[in-house]
Design a protein around this motif. Structure first.
Motif, PDB file in Angstrom:
ATOM      1  N   PRO A  48      38.430  37.613  38.291  1.00 18.41           N
ATOM      2  CA  PRO A  48      38.666  38.125  39.685  1.00 18.41           C
ATOM      3  C   PRO A  48      37.350  37.753  40.672  1.00 18.41           C
ATOM      4  CG  PRO A  48      39.334  39.962  38.177  1.00 18.41           C
ATOM      5  CD  PRO A  48      38.925  38.566  37.439  1.00 18.41           C
ATOM      6  N   THR A  49      36.185  37.600  39.984  1.00 22.80           N
ATOM      7  CA  THR A  49      35.024  37.110  40.776  1.00 22.80           C
ATOM      8  C   THR A  49      34.568  35.509  40.616  1.00 22.80           C
ATOM      9  OG1 THR A  49      33.582  37.829  38.808  1.00 22.80           O
ATOM     10  CG2 THR A  49      33.832  39.306  40.741  1.00 22.80           C
ATOM     11  N   GLY A  50      35.814  34.854  39.900  1.00 24.93           N
ATOM     12  CA  GLY A  50      35.547  33.427  40.000  1.00 24.93           C
ATOM     13  C   GLY A  50      34.700  32.602  38.964  1.00 24.93           C
ATOM     14  N   SER A  51      34.266  33.405  38.303  1.00 24.97           N
ATOM     15  CA  SER A  51      33.234  32.573  37.193  1.00 24.97           C
ATOM     16  C   SER A  51      33.172  33.228  35.849  1.00 24.97           C
ATOM     17  CB  SER A  51      31.825  32.476  37.828  1.00 24.97           C
ATOM     18  OG  SER A  51      31.150  33.596  37.435  1.00 24.97           O
ATOM     19  N   LEU A  52      32.748  32.434  34.845  1.00 24.33           N
ATOM     20  CA  LEU A  52      32.433  33.036  33.598  1.00 24.33           C
ATOM     21  C   LEU A  52      31.668  34.075  33.685  1.00 24.33           C
ATOM     22  CD1 LEU A  52      32.163  32.258  30.551  1.00 24.33           C
ATOM     23  CD2 LEU A  52      30.199  30.818  31.242  1.00 24.33           C
ATOM     24  N   LYS A  53      30.855  34.523  34.547  1.00 24.36           N
ATOM     25  CA  LYS A  53      29.732  35.391  34.578  1.00 24.36           C
ATOM     26  C   LYS A  53      30.645  36.664  34.590  1.00 24.36           C
ATOM     27  CE  LYS A  53      26.236  32.731  33.928  1.00 24.36           C
ATOM     28  NZ  LYS A  53      25.420  32.813  32.791  1.00 24.36           N
ATOM     29  N   HIS A  54      31.835  36.832  34.927  1.00 22.30           N
ATOM     30  CA  HIS A  54      32.615  38.157  34.974  1.00 22.30           C
ATOM     31  C   HIS A  54      32.599  38.894  33.808  1.00 22.30           C
ATOM     32  CE1 HIS A  54      35.655  40.726  37.314  1.00 22.30           C
ATOM     33  NE2 HIS A  54      35.969  40.710  36.038  1.00 22.30           N
ATOM     34  N   ARG A  55      32.848  38.061  32.559  1.00 25.15           N
ATOM     35  CA  ARG A  55      32.690  38.626  31.563  1.00 25.15           C
ATOM     36  C   ARG A  55      31.458  39.392  31.108  1.00 25.15           C
ATOM     37  NH1 ARG A  55      36.824  36.535  27.935  1.00 25.15           N
ATOM     38  NH2 ARG A  55      37.899  34.553  28.802  1.00 25.15           N
ATOM     39  N   LEU A  56      30.141  38.529  31.380  1.00 22.35           N
ATOM     40  CA  LEU A  56      29.093  39.075  31.207  1.00 22.35           C
ATOM     41  C   LEU A  56      28.641  40.351  31.959  1.00 22.35           C
ATOM     42  CD1 LEU A  56      26.052  38.828  30.159  1.00 22.35           C
ATOM     43  CD2 LEU A  56      25.575  37.093  31.839  1.00 22.35           C
ATOM     44  N   SER A  87      29.353  38.793  40.240  1.00 24.99           N
ATOM     45  CA  SER A  87      30.297  39.622  39.467  1.00 24.99           C
ATOM     46  C   SER A  87      29.752  40.992  39.352  1.00 24.99           C
ATOM     47  CB  SER A  87      30.280  38.844  38.109  1.00 24.99           C
ATOM     48  OG  SER A  87      31.152  37.675  38.061  1.00 24.99           O
ATOM     49  N   GLU A  88      28.310  41.142  39.232  1.00 25.76           N
ATOM     50  CA  GLU A  88      27.906  42.535  39.222  1.00 25.76           C
ATOM     51  C   GLU A  88      27.954  43.241  40.364  1.00 25.76           C
ATOM     52  OE1 GLU A  88      23.889  42.972  37.685  1.00 25.76           O
ATOM     53  OE2 GLU A  88      24.286  41.478  35.825  1.00 25.76           O
ATOM     54  N   ALA A  89      27.856  42.536  41.428  1.00 27.13           N
ATOM     55  CA  ALA A  89      28.412  43.158  42.973  1.00 27.13           C
ATOM     56  C   ALA A  89      29.767  43.783  42.814  1.00 27.13           C
ATOM     57  CB  ALA A  89      27.925  42.212  44.060  1.00 27.13           C
ATOM     58  N   TYR A  90      30.591  42.966  42.294  1.00 25.78           N
ATOM     59  CA  TYR A  90      32.024  43.418  42.063  1.00 25.78           C
ATOM     60  C   TYR A  90      32.064  44.900  41.304  1.00 25.78           C
ATOM     61  CZ  TYR A  90      36.819  43.549  40.195  1.00 25.78           C
ATOM     62  OH  TYR A  90      38.055  43.525  39.823  1.00 25.78           O
ATOM     63  N   ALA A 114      29.462  35.400  48.964  1.00 29.41           N
ATOM     64  CA  ALA A 114      30.564  36.300  48.072  1.00 29.41           C
ATOM     65  C   ALA A 114      29.751  37.479  47.303  1.00 29.41           C
ATOM     66  CB  ALA A 114      30.781  35.415  46.737  1.00 29.41           C
ATOM     67  N   ILE A 115      28.379  37.534  47.333  1.00 31.45           N
ATOM     68  CA  ILE A 115      27.821  38.664  47.004  1.00 31.45           C
ATOM     69  C   ILE A 115      27.736  39.873  48.106  1.00 31.45           C
ATOM     70  CG2 ILE A 115      25.537  39.675  46.322  1.00 31.45           C
ATOM     71  CD1 ILE A 115      24.739  36.976  45.408  1.00 31.45           C
ATOM     72  N   GLU A 116      27.635  39.424  49.120  1.00 27.71           N
ATOM     73  CA  GLU A 116      27.834  40.252  50.574  1.00 27.71           C
ATOM     74  C   GLU A 116      29.151  40.809  50.590  1.00 27.71           C
ATOM     75  OE1 GLU A 116      25.962  38.010  53.384  1.00 27.71           O
ATOM     76  OE2 GLU A 116      23.748  38.510  52.952  1.00 27.71           O
ATOM     77  N   PHE A 117      30.129  40.114  50.222  1.00 28.02           N
ATOM     78  CA  PHE A 117      31.451  40.376  50.447  1.00 28.02           C
ATOM     79  C   PHE A 117      31.776  41.657  49.762  1.00 28.02           C
ATOM     80  CE2 PHE A 117      35.630  40.264  48.558  1.00 28.02           C
ATOM     81  CZ  PHE A 117      36.486  40.348  49.775  1.00 28.02           C
TER      82      PHE A 117
END
Length: 378
Positions: A48-56, A87-90, A114-117
């Motif tokens: 959903p947030t477009g990267s590997l870091k979503h899992r983290l 991803s953390e902002a999400y 994206a962070i601000e979104f």
């Protein structure tokens, strides 16, 4: 102390969000120079947030919640080069929590947007090495919580199962000709993904090996080599950050565990960007620079396997979309400003893809910055 009703509801929301998400794709890739080797890329850009870091980010939030570190109204602070912060902002927005990302000033505009979104606020730092102290300061002054991905990434992830990235790869490989890959290839940002891959392989008793590809401005490779020599140097440091956003670190992070890795590769940035451009052309869409770094590692291993007469499978990671780097990695003017020889790097990657054994320290000497090189350890 028992968890509050708010914490129970926060955990439920994160788990519900996970249940609404499908797994990421495993994309096959045929390379003309290696008929006996099968290549795959785990496409983490489809989160959903477009990267590997979503899992983290999901793991970090659950870890903090279950440890009692996050409460209703807590400000969440993270030191990040971009993707983890997105991803953390999400997840912070999902829980109704304020979020501040402490990021290097050179982070791409698309990542900041994206962070601000997702409702986050960006605090830019000129010196990448200062993101840690600034994060601590902001969290302390606000009475909030510093997530500290570089410390907690390797312990927040459930590496035995829970559909982590390693378990997902092996499930998706089950019906392939080579269901157990010879190698898994990932770059190191926090070190958490590499630790998860290495630990899962060991826990599952697979013969798969793990290679970590490291960009130029990073100390991970040198630290790994010092550990191999029996003289670990955890004090290693740099005064500049990596040009490959999201990977490479100017200091040895606590989540980077060398013993989880079988081999490392130091990859010149020019080669990372050339490999990124090649994959973008093959996949028909842009990928990020870290995916290019991983692909150089994949090509290096393919050369070694073919020279040894071995067949098998290699799985690399497609970490994020290249759309976030339109003003940098996909802009010729940016390469000129950085002094990166893109034509020579493109030619070298093309030769490697076609099966020439060109990824040697001597061949890439003209592409590397001071201190960079192409050499395997382990």
């Amino acid at each position: 102390m028992p968890l509050s009703d708010w914490t129970h509801e926060a955990i439920r929301k994160i788990e519900a969000d996970f249940n609404r998400s499908a797994d990421t794709h495993l994309i096959p890739l045929d390379l003309p120079g290696y008929p006996d080797i099968h290549f795959y890329f785990k496409d983490e850009s489809s989160h959903p947030t477009g990267s590997l870091k979503h899992r983290l980010a999901r793991s970090l939030f659950l870890y903090a919640l279950c440890n009692g570190w996050l409460h209703e109204g807590s400000m969440v602070v993270e030191a990040s080069s971009g993707s983890t912060a997105i991803s953390e902002a999400y997840f912070a927005r999902l829980l109704g929590l304020p979020f501040v990302a402490v990021i290097p000033a050179g982070t791409s505009c698309a990542k900041i947007e994206a962070i601000e979104f997702y409702g986050g606020r960006c605090h830019l730092v000129a010196n990448p090495a200062e993101i840690y102290t600034e994060s601590h300061r902001i969290a302390q002054e606000a009475g909030g919580h510093f997530m500290d991905q570089f410390t907690y990434a390797e312990r927040a992830t459930d590496w035995r199962a829970n559909n982590n990235i390693a378990e997902s790869i092996f499930k998706q490989m089950a019906e392939e000709e080579y269901p157990v890959p010879a190698w898994l290839v990932s770059s190191g940002g926090t070190g958490g993904t590499i630790a998860t891959l290495g630990r899962y392989v060991a826990y599952s008793r697979h013969k798969t090996r793990v290679l970590c590809a490291d960009p130029e401005n990073s100390v991970f490779f040198d630290y790994f080599r010092s550990c191999l020599d029996g003289k670990p140097q955890p004090e290693l440091g740099l005064t500049v950050g990596s040009r490959i956003e999201g990977i490479g670190r100017p200091r040895v992070e606590r989540s980077f565990i060398p013993s989880c890795i079988d081999a490392m590769l130091k990859v010149p940035d020019a080669l990372s960007f050339a490999a990124m451009r090649y994959l973008s052309a093959r996949f028909g869409r842009r990928v990020g620079g870290s995916t290019g770094t991983n692909f150089v590692g994949v090509l290096y291993l393919a050369q070694q396997m073919r020279a040894a007469g071995q067949g098998g499978a290699i799985v690399g990671l497609l970490c994020d979309s290249g759309e976030r780097y339109g003003n940098t990695y996909y802009d010729d003017a940016w390469y000129a400003a950085q002094g990166i020889a893109i034509e020579a790097a493109d030619a070298l990657v093309t030769r490697a893809v076609n099966g020439e054994a060109v990824l040697t320290p001597q061949a890439v000497a003209g592409l590397q910055a001071a201190g960079a090189g192409l050499a395997a350890g382990g």
